[in-house]
Design a protein around this motif. Structure first.
Motif, PDB file in Angstrom:
ATOM      1  N   ASN A   1      42.555  23.419  54.753  1.00 37.27           N
ATOM      2  CA  ASN A   1      42.022  23.690  56.089  1.00 37.27           C
ATOM      3  C   ASN A   1      42.916  23.029  57.142  1.00 37.27           C
ATOM      4  OD1 ASN A   1      41.234  20.913  56.303  1.00 37.27           O
ATOM      5  ND2 ASN A   1      39.242  21.382  55.400  1.00 37.27           N
ATOM      6  N   LEU A   2      43.844  22.210  56.716  1.00 38.96           N
ATOM      7  CA  LEU A   2      44.875  21.548  57.523  1.00 38.96           C
ATOM      8  C   LEU A   2      44.331  20.532  58.528  1.00 38.96           C
ATOM      9  CD1 LEU A   2      47.781  22.203  56.793  1.00 38.96           C
ATOM     10  CD2 LEU A   2      48.011  23.400  58.947  1.00 38.96           C
ATOM     11  N   VAL A   3      43.050  20.207  58.448  1.00 38.98           N
ATOM     12  CA  VAL A   3      42.479  19.226  59.372  1.00 38.98           C
ATOM     13  C   VAL A   3      43.120  17.859  59.175  1.00 38.98           C
ATOM     14  CG1 VAL A   3      40.363  17.974  59.998  1.00 38.98           C
ATOM     15  CG2 VAL A   3      40.262  20.431  59.593  1.00 38.98           C
ATOM     16  N   LEU A   4      43.336  17.467  57.931  1.00 41.20           N
ATOM     17  CA  LEU A   4      43.805  16.111  57.631  1.00 41.20           C
ATOM     18  C   LEU A   4      45.318  15.984  57.468  1.00 41.20           C
ATOM     19  CD1 LEU A   4      41.008  15.145  55.085  1.00 41.20           C
ATOM     20  CD2 LEU A   4      41.140  14.577  57.519  1.00 41.20           C
ATOM     21  N   PHE A   5      46.033  17.095  57.584  1.00 41.36           N
ATOM     22  CA  PHE A   5      47.489  17.042  57.467  1.00 41.36           C
ATOM     23  C   PHE A   5      48.052  16.197  58.608  1.00 41.36           C
ATOM     24  CE2 PHE A   5      51.775  18.646  58.376  1.00 41.36           C
ATOM     25  CZ  PHE A   5      52.355  18.502  57.125  1.00 41.36           C
ATOM     26  N   ARG A   6      49.113  15.467  58.312  1.00 39.29           N
ATOM     27  CA  ARG A   6      49.770  14.631  59.325  1.00 39.29           C
ATOM     28  C   ARG A   6      51.214  15.071  59.492  1.00 39.29           C
ATOM     29  NH1 ARG A   6      45.499  14.288  60.522  1.00 39.29           N
ATOM     30  NH2 ARG A   6      43.999  12.646  60.113  1.00 39.29           N
ATOM     31  N   GLU A   7      51.626  15.193  60.728  1.00 40.38           N
ATOM     32  CA  GLU A   7      52.986  15.655  61.018  1.00 40.38           C
ATOM     33  C   GLU A   7      54.048  14.739  60.405  1.00 40.38           C
ATOM     34  OE1 GLU A   7      55.566  17.341  64.807  1.00 40.38           O
ATOM     35  OE2 GLU A   7      53.451  16.833  65.091  1.00 40.38           O
ATOM     36  N   GLU A   8      53.722  13.467  60.240  1.00 38.27           N
ATOM     37  CA  GLU A   8      54.703  12.550  59.654  1.00 38.27           C
ATOM     38  C   GLU A   8      54.957  12.836  58.169  1.00 38.27           C
ATOM     39  OE1 GLU A   8      50.893   9.846  59.701  1.00 38.27           O
ATOM     40  OE2 GLU A   8      51.810  11.200  61.142  1.00 38.27           O
ATOM     41  N   TRP A   9      54.191  13.733  57.579  1.00 42.90           N
ATOM     42  CA  TRP A   9      54.399  14.146  56.186  1.00 42.90           C
ATOM     43  C   TRP A   9      55.345  15.350  56.076  1.00 42.90           C
ATOM     44  CZ3 TRP A   9      48.486  14.331  54.924  1.00 42.90           C
ATOM     45  CH2 TRP A   9      47.966  13.033  54.908  1.00 42.90           C
ATOM     46  N   MET A  10      55.866  15.829  57.195  1.00 43.66           N
ATOM     47  CA  MET A  10      56.676  17.046  57.188  1.00 43.66           C
ATOM     48  C   MET A  10      57.888  16.932  56.262  1.00 43.66           C
ATOM     49  SD  MET A  10      56.056  19.948  58.642  1.00 43.66           S
ATOM     50  CE  MET A  10      55.203  19.638  60.176  1.00 43.66           C
ATOM     51  N   ASP A  11      58.549  15.779  56.252  1.00 47.55           N
ATOM     52  CA  ASP A  11      59.701  15.609  55.364  1.00 47.55           C
ATOM     53  C   ASP A  11      59.284  15.684  53.901  1.00 47.55           C
ATOM     54  OD1 ASP A  11      61.542  15.374  57.429  1.00 47.55           O
ATOM     55  OD2 ASP A  11      61.462  13.180  57.465  1.00 47.55           O
ATOM     56  N   GLN A  12      58.153  15.072  53.560  1.00 51.11           N
ATOM     57  CA  GLN A  12      57.663  15.137  52.182  1.00 51.11           C
ATOM     58  C   GLN A  12      57.308  16.575  51.808  1.00 51.11           C
ATOM     59  OE1 GLN A  12      54.809  11.745  52.876  1.00 51.11           O
ATOM     60  NE2 GLN A  12      55.230  11.461  50.694  1.00 51.11           N
ATOM     61  N   LEU A  13      56.716  17.295  52.744  1.00 51.55           N
ATOM     62  CA  LEU A  13      56.406  18.706  52.505  1.00 51.55           C
ATOM     63  C   LEU A  13      57.691  19.479  52.247  1.00 51.55           C
ATOM     64  CD1 LEU A  13      54.458  21.103  52.404  1.00 51.55           C
ATOM     65  CD2 LEU A  13      54.642  21.242  54.898  1.00 51.55           C
ATOM     66  N   ALA A  14      58.689  19.256  53.074  1.00 53.60           N
ATOM     67  CA  ALA A  14      59.966  19.958  52.911  1.00 53.60           C
ATOM     68  C   ALA A  14      60.599  19.633  51.560  1.00 53.60           C
ATOM     69  CB  ALA A  14      60.914  19.590  54.052  1.00 53.60           C
ATOM     70  N   GLU A  15      60.593  18.373  51.194  1.00 54.82           N
ATOM     71  CA  GLU A  15      61.197  17.941  49.934  1.00 54.82           C
ATOM     72  C   GLU A  15      60.435  18.433  48.710  1.00 54.82           C
ATOM     73  OE1 GLU A  15      61.536  13.693  50.304  1.00 54.82           O
ATOM     74  OE2 GLU A  15      62.825  13.883  52.072  1.00 54.82           O
ATOM     75  N   SER A  16      59.147  18.704  48.860  1.00 51.96           N
ATOM     76  CA  SER A  16      58.323  19.127  47.723  1.00 51.96           C
ATOM     77  C   SER A  16      58.728  20.493  47.183  1.00 51.96           C
ATOM     78  CB  SER A  16      56.844  19.155  48.102  1.00 51.96           C
ATOM     79  OG  SER A  16      56.540  20.290  48.915  1.00 51.96           O
ATOM     80  N   GLY A  17      59.260  21.348  48.054  1.00 55.26           N
ATOM     81  CA  GLY A  17      59.640  22.692  47.630  1.00 55.26           C
ATOM     82  C   GLY A  17      58.491  23.675  47.610  1.00 55.26           C
ATOM     83  N   LEU A  18      57.349  23.311  48.182  1.00 55.96           N
ATOM     84  CA  LEU A  18      56.195  24.214  48.224  1.00 55.96           C
ATOM     85  C   LEU A  18      56.624  25.587  48.723  1.00 55.96           C
ATOM     86  CD1 LEU A  18      53.053  24.366  47.918  1.00 55.96           C
ATOM     87  CD2 LEU A  18      52.944  23.882  50.375  1.00 55.96           C
ATOM     88  N   ASP A  19      56.119  26.627  48.056  1.00 51.79           N
ATOM     89  CA  ASP A  19      56.495  28.001  48.407  1.00 51.79           C
ATOM     90  C   ASP A  19      55.571  28.635  49.442  1.00 51.79           C
ATOM     91  OD1 ASP A  19      58.738  28.517  46.470  1.00 51.79           O
ATOM     92  OD2 ASP A  19      57.162  27.860  45.097  1.00 51.79           O
ATOM     93  N   LYS A  20      54.281  28.299  49.370  1.00 49.35           N
ATOM     94  CA  LYS A  20      53.321  28.946  50.276  1.00 49.35           C
ATOM     95  C   LYS A  20      52.171  27.996  50.552  1.00 49.35           C
ATOM     96  CE  LYS A  20      51.842  33.085  49.114  1.00 49.35           C
ATOM     97  NZ  LYS A  20      51.031  34.233  48.601  1.00 49.35           N
ATOM     98  N   ILE A  21      51.759  27.960  51.823  1.00 52.03           N
ATOM     99  CA  ILE A  21      50.536  27.253  52.193  1.00 52.03           C
ATOM    100  C   ILE A  21      49.645  28.242  52.928  1.00 52.03           C
ATOM    101  CG2 ILE A  21      51.525  26.317  54.337  1.00 52.03           C
ATOM    102  CD1 ILE A  21      49.690  23.821  53.797  1.00 52.03           C
ATOM    103  N   THR A  22      48.416  28.361  52.459  1.00 56.68           N
ATOM    104  CA  THR A  22      47.426  29.224  53.100  1.00 56.68           C
ATOM    105  C   THR A  22      46.442  28.332  53.843  1.00 56.68           C
ATOM    106  OG1 THR A  22      47.648  30.912  51.390  1.00 56.68           O
ATOM    107  CG2 THR A  22      45.643  30.974  52.730  1.00 56.68           C
ATOM    108  N   VAL A  23      46.349  28.558  55.142  1.00 56.92           N
ATOM    109  CA  VAL A  23      45.485  27.755  56.000  1.00 56.92           C
ATOM    110  C   VAL A  23      44.225  28.552  56.306  1.00 56.92           C
ATOM    111  CG1 VAL A  23      45.305  26.524  58.192  1.00 56.92           C
ATOM    112  CG2 VAL A  23      47.519  26.668  57.016  1.00 56.92           C
ATOM    113  N   GLY A  24      43.081  28.009  55.913  1.00 59.67           N
ATOM    114  CA  GLY A  24      41.802  28.625  56.243  1.00 59.67           C
ATOM    115  C   GLY A  24      41.475  28.329  57.690  1.00 59.67           C
TER     116      GLY A  24
END
Length: 166
Positions: free
Chosen positions: A71-94
């Motif tokens: 739902n992206l409520v708790l996501f933090r912008e400071e995690w963007m580098d970790q998200l990028a490094e993770s290699g995630l292919d798709k995120i679906t936001v409700g």
């Protein structure tokens, strides 16, 4: 809307060692299998720990399709580098709404402004090349409470760089 509160099974996060074994087994059988790293819960309740799971699935198990719902409520912008490094292919936001008033009816207890800010941060990072392969899906599940906003939702997000899912 969400059936999660009615579940009777235990709630928690899967042990990382178990997750590693399972993702390795899946990858050995078929690395093209779509792996959704979360279901029936909000992954960011566990803060940035999710990136350990995602990174393992992509970089160690070598799975080719690793996806996430949030739902992206708790996501933090400071995690963007970790998200990028993770290699995630798709995120679906409700998201399920075009306005805060409707969001508050459909996603009780959420924070529309935080979610929109987080979506815009993801889209900005993608446009800047930080998340070049990440597909950002904005989901709108049509219900009695939000059906009047379907077209305005499409208009609001079309051309933003996100995939719209109705």
């Amino acid at each position: 809307m969400c059936p999660q509160p009615k579940l009777t099974r235990a709630k928690g996060i899967m042990d990382l060692d178990l997750y590693r074994r399972l993702t390795q087994e899946v990858a050995a059988h078929d690395p093209e299998t779509e792996v959704w790293a979360t279901i029936m819960g909000e992954v960011f309740l566990h803060k940035n720990r999710v990136f350990d799971y995602l990174t393992f699935a992509k970089k160690e198990a070598k799975l080719k399709k690793v996806y996430l719902n949030s739902n992206l409520v708790l996501f933090r912008e400071e995690w963007m580098d970790q998200l990028a490094e993770s290699g995630l292919d798709k995120i679906t936001v409700g998201l399920d709404a075009a306005t805060e008033a409707t969001y508050d009816k459909v996603r009780v207890g959420g924070d529309f402004r935080a979610v929109e800010n987080n979506i815009r941060a993801l889209l900005k990072a993608k446009a800047a090349g930080q998340l070049p392969k990440l597909e950002i899906v904005l989901q709108f599940i049509v219900q009695d409470e939000n059906q009047h906003e379907e077209e305005s939702f499409k208009k609001k997000w079309t051309g933003s760089g996100a995939t719209i899912k109705i």
